[in-house]
Design an enzyme around this catalytic site. Structure first.
Site, PDB file in Angstrom:
ATOM      1  N   PRO A 185       0.812  -1.225   0.000  1.00 20.27           N
ATOM      2  CA  PRO A 185       0.000   0.000   0.000  1.00 20.27           C
ATOM      3  C   PRO A 185       0.845   1.274   0.000  1.00 20.27           C
ATOM      4  CG  PRO A 185      -0.116  -1.093   2.135  1.00 20.27           C
ATOM      5  CD  PRO A 185       0.650  -2.000   1.235  1.00 20.27           C
ATOM      6  N   GLU A 237       0.836  -8.053   9.140  1.00 15.45           N
ATOM      7  CA  GLU A 237       1.273  -6.666   9.337  1.00 15.45           C
ATOM      8  C   GLU A 237       2.118  -6.169   8.160  1.00 15.45           C
ATOM      9  OE1 GLU A 237       0.120  -4.777  11.570  1.00 15.45           O
ATOM     10  OE2 GLU A 237       1.375  -3.047  11.084  1.00 15.45           O
ATOM     11  N   ARG A 294      -4.955  -8.611 -20.216  1.00 11.32           N
ATOM     12  CA  ARG A 294      -5.894  -8.181 -21.278  1.00 11.32           C
ATOM     13  C   ARG A 294      -5.220  -7.325 -22.338  1.00 11.32           C
ATOM     14  NH1 ARG A 294      -8.443  -3.382 -20.776  1.00 11.32           N
ATOM     15  NH2 ARG A 294     -10.470  -4.086 -21.508  1.00 11.32           N
ATOM     16  N   ASP A 336     -10.107   1.986 -24.555  1.00 15.67           N
ATOM     17  CA  ASP A 336     -10.558   1.996 -23.163  1.00 15.67           C
ATOM     18  C   ASP A 336     -10.137   3.278 -22.455  1.00 15.67           C
ATOM     19  OD1 ASP A 336     -11.874  -0.395 -22.884  1.00 15.67           O
ATOM     20  OD2 ASP A 336     -10.076  -1.516 -22.361  1.00 15.67           O
TER      21      ASP A 336
HETATM   22  C1  SAM Z   1      -2.524  -5.372   6.127  1.00 13.39           C
HETATM   23  S1  SAM Z   1      -1.450  -5.011   4.803  1.00 13.39           S
HETATM   24  C2  SAM Z   1      -0.056  -4.326   5.620  1.00 13.39           C
HETATM   25  C3  SAM Z   1      -0.089  -2.840   5.709  1.00 13.39           C
HETATM   26  C4  SAM Z   1       1.145  -2.248   6.367  1.00 13.39           C
HETATM   27  N1  SAM Z   1       1.149  -2.522   7.776  1.00 13.39           N
HETATM   28  C5  SAM Z   1       1.162  -0.747   6.140  1.00 13.39           C
HETATM   29  O1  SAM Z   1       0.628  -0.020   6.977  1.00 13.39           O
HETATM   30  O2  SAM Z   1       1.699  -0.285   5.118  1.00 13.39           O
HETATM   31  C6  SAM Z   1      -0.899  -6.609   4.319  1.00 13.39           C
HETATM   32  C7  SAM Z   1      -0.449  -6.730   2.888  1.00 13.39           C
HETATM   33  O3  SAM Z   1      -1.532  -6.500   2.012  1.00 13.39           O
HETATM   34  C8  SAM Z   1      -1.061  -5.983   0.785  1.00 13.39           C
HETATM   35  N2  SAM Z   1      -1.791  -4.740   0.527  1.00 13.39           N
HETATM   36  C9  SAM Z   1      -2.657  -4.135   1.343  1.00 13.39           C
HETATM   37  N3  SAM Z   1      -3.177  -3.030   0.803  1.00 13.39           N
HETATM   38  C10 SAM Z   1      -2.631  -2.916  -0.431  1.00 13.39           C
HETATM   39  C11 SAM Z   1      -2.763  -1.972  -1.489  1.00 13.39           C
HETATM   40  N4  SAM Z   1      -3.541  -0.910  -1.395  1.00 13.39           N
HETATM   41  N5  SAM Z   1      -2.063  -2.198  -2.623  1.00 13.39           N
HETATM   42  C12 SAM Z   1      -1.240  -3.257  -2.734  1.00 13.39           C
HETATM   43  N6  SAM Z   1      -1.071  -4.185  -1.753  1.00 13.39           N
HETATM   44  C13 SAM Z   1      -1.751  -4.007  -0.616  1.00 13.39           C
HETATM   45  C14 SAM Z   1       0.440  -5.802   0.917  1.00 13.39           C
HETATM   46  O4  SAM Z   1       1.081  -6.899   0.312  1.00 13.39           O
HETATM   47  C15 SAM Z   1       0.623  -5.788   2.434  1.00 13.39           C
HETATM   48  O5  SAM Z   1       1.893  -6.250   2.814  1.00 13.39           O
END
Ligand code: SAM
Length: 247
Positions: A89, A116, A154, A169
């Site tokens: 994220p 986490e 795609r 698109d």
């Molecule tokens: C609960 S999240 C961890 C968030 C992390 N503690 C932070 O605050 O940045 C668990 C995993 O979900 C994935 N993930 C969650 N949200 C995401 C997003 N918006 N885009 C891409 N991967 C995401 C990532 O691989 C991440 O390591």
């Protein structure tokens, strides 16, 4: 193209990889999709993949060893050097441009975090890209990985029956796409725009371009700065008073 996903939940990908356009792309041999459980690469007795964070705090952190071993194994099997993409994220926001860039690669490895997050050394020393699908947090990287894979596959030649649809698109052209209508010509008193029923190809083309410009102006004016527009179109847009509602 080959795409490997490293995940603790490979079963989540079963339906997605087999259904619809992704399923057909696999059947046609255009793409090889594999979901690999990196727990198999854990050398501990109980196949442990996570541990408590140093410094305390809630949640578990994915350990580096199984993820490094899995990626190194895929490197060894690959004819090329794969791009290694961490779903994160905090990463670069995924866009159509990024999908187009990644669709040029021969081999991608996507890593799905969970819990986490993951040991920082994975981010620092293993990956080439970090991708976020938006400013919100999901429980794991699996759903983001599915979105990324779908948007890349795609774009591969031969995947969409009608090649031109990916080209027109939203975002591919730098604009939002024009509206679509199908039969019946009138539904509950709402009519299909006259121009679309006219059979006049030039007028239809112009109508679609204008609608696309108006939609982009009303919903995503930020896109217009980088869109390829003629001087005439820029002038025309400046004259429009936008009445279309946002969603
Ligand atoms: C609960 S999240 C961890 C968030 C992390 N503690 C932070 O605050 O940045 C668990 C995993 O979900 C994935 N993930 C969650 N949200 C995401 C997003 N918006 N885009 C891409 N991967 C995401 C990532 O691989 C991440 O390591």
């Amino acid at each position: 193209m080959r795409i490997d996903v490293l995940t603790l939940f490979p079963e989540m990908f079963e339906g997605v990889f087999d259904a619809s356009i992704l399923g057909k792309a696999r059947q046609k041999g255009i793409v090889t999709l594999e979901a690999i459980n990196f727990r198999e690469y854990s050398e501990s007795k109980h196949k442990t993949v996570d541990d408590y964070p140093y410094g305390g705090g809630g949640g578990m952190v994915l350990k580096p060893e199984p993820v490094f071993s899995a990626v190194e194994d895929l490197h060894a099997q690959s004819k090329t050097t794969p791009r290694v993409v961490l779903m994160c994220p905090q990463g670069e926001t995924f866009t159509q441009r990024k999908a187009e860039e990644l669709a040029e690669e021969e081999h991608l490895v996507l890593i799905c975090g969970h819990y986490e997050g993951y040991d920082e050394r994975i981010r620092e020393h293993l990956v080439t890209d970090e991708l976020s699908i938006g400013d919100y947090v999901l429980t794991g990287g699996e759903i983001p990985a599915m979105a990324v894979i779908d948007s890349i596959v795609r774009l591969l030649p031969g995947v969409l029956g009608n090649e031109s649809s990916a080209v027109t698109d939203s975002y591919s052209t730098g604009l939002l796409e024009h509206p679509h209508y199908t039969r019946p010509p009138e539904f509950r008193g709402w009519s299909v725009p006259e121009t679309l029923l006219s059979g006049h190809h030039e007028n239809i083309k112009r109508w679609r371009r204008e609608q696309s410009l108006l939609r982009t102006l009303s919903r995503r004016p930020d896109l217009l700065a980088d869109a390829e527009l003629t001087d005439k179109e820029r002038k025309w847009l400046a004259e429009q008073s936008v009445t279309t509602n946002r969603y």
